[in-house]
Design a protein around this motif. Sequence first.
Motif: not given
Length: 309
Positions: A120-137, A294-302
């Motif tokens: 997890a630490f390595a991902t923060l240091g050398s990963g990339k930003v991706a867009d992932v989905d969120l749900g809505q209830a 909600r497509p591509n609603a969140l940016r996250v390091m992966v």
Amino acid sequence: MRSKADLTAAIRNGGPAVLVINARARTGAALLQHAPRRLTEQGIAVARVIDVRRPDRLPRALDEAVAEKPDLLIAAGGDGTLSTAGKRLADLDMALGVLPVGTTNNFARSIGWSGDLDGAFATLGSGKVADVDLGQAGPDTFTNMVSLGVSVQVAGRVPHRLKRHLGRSAYPLTALAALPGHRPFRARITAGDTELEFETHQLNIANGAFHGGRRIARDADIDDRLLLAYRFGTASRLHLIGSAVRHALTGAYLSMDDEPFLTTGDLHLETDPPLPLDVDGEIRGSTPVRIHIRPNALRVMVPQDFTDR
């Protein structure tokens, strides 16, 4: 809104980061002692560390973190912490960084975490930003799952100490204790031209790919624009137990095209009787309810090998 490549570059070039740690998470207190140093070693410019020791303090802590306008907001905690952080960062031009220190860590697994905190630490240091989905209830946003039935009783009964000592085994043990007094319910799901009606003790509608720390289906993805609805068993309590055990053992081999799954981007759920909803581990809202993606609603390091659709 910057491109994902531009935001990744900004983080790599020393863009500011804020670290929010839930010290009540399973190993959160221990992480507080060394996380800032390890992030600095990964080239992450930590501008501020916010230590959260009470659950009701988390939303305010996240507001404070967002007000700093960091390129990267790192949340250290379990699924509840990460769900709250994901909802707060929805549609913002900053990335969520994940340090999973909870019990099941379903969201972290859904974005490619291997189960190792060093990773997890390595991902923060050398990963990339991706867009992932969120749900809505209804009015509530979720990262992982909406469920109803036995899980609602479990969400309110699992003792914090039991989770700390037994990990994810605390959930099925609590469910078994609640099951004898639980009554089945009738559910109706409408998705486009498809309508399903059945009786069960447990119904899940997932955005992510993991439940209870185990894969739901081999091709489930948090970035596929789909909800995955499935039940555990029928009105029989024994059928529920058998279905849950079978799914835990075979989920990694099942396809979303197999029974008992329904895949859709939008559904309407009714139950008889009306039931409360477990939305990412918190009891919020009730049936009837519309649940959608909600497509591509969140940016996250992966990790670099995460497939960003």
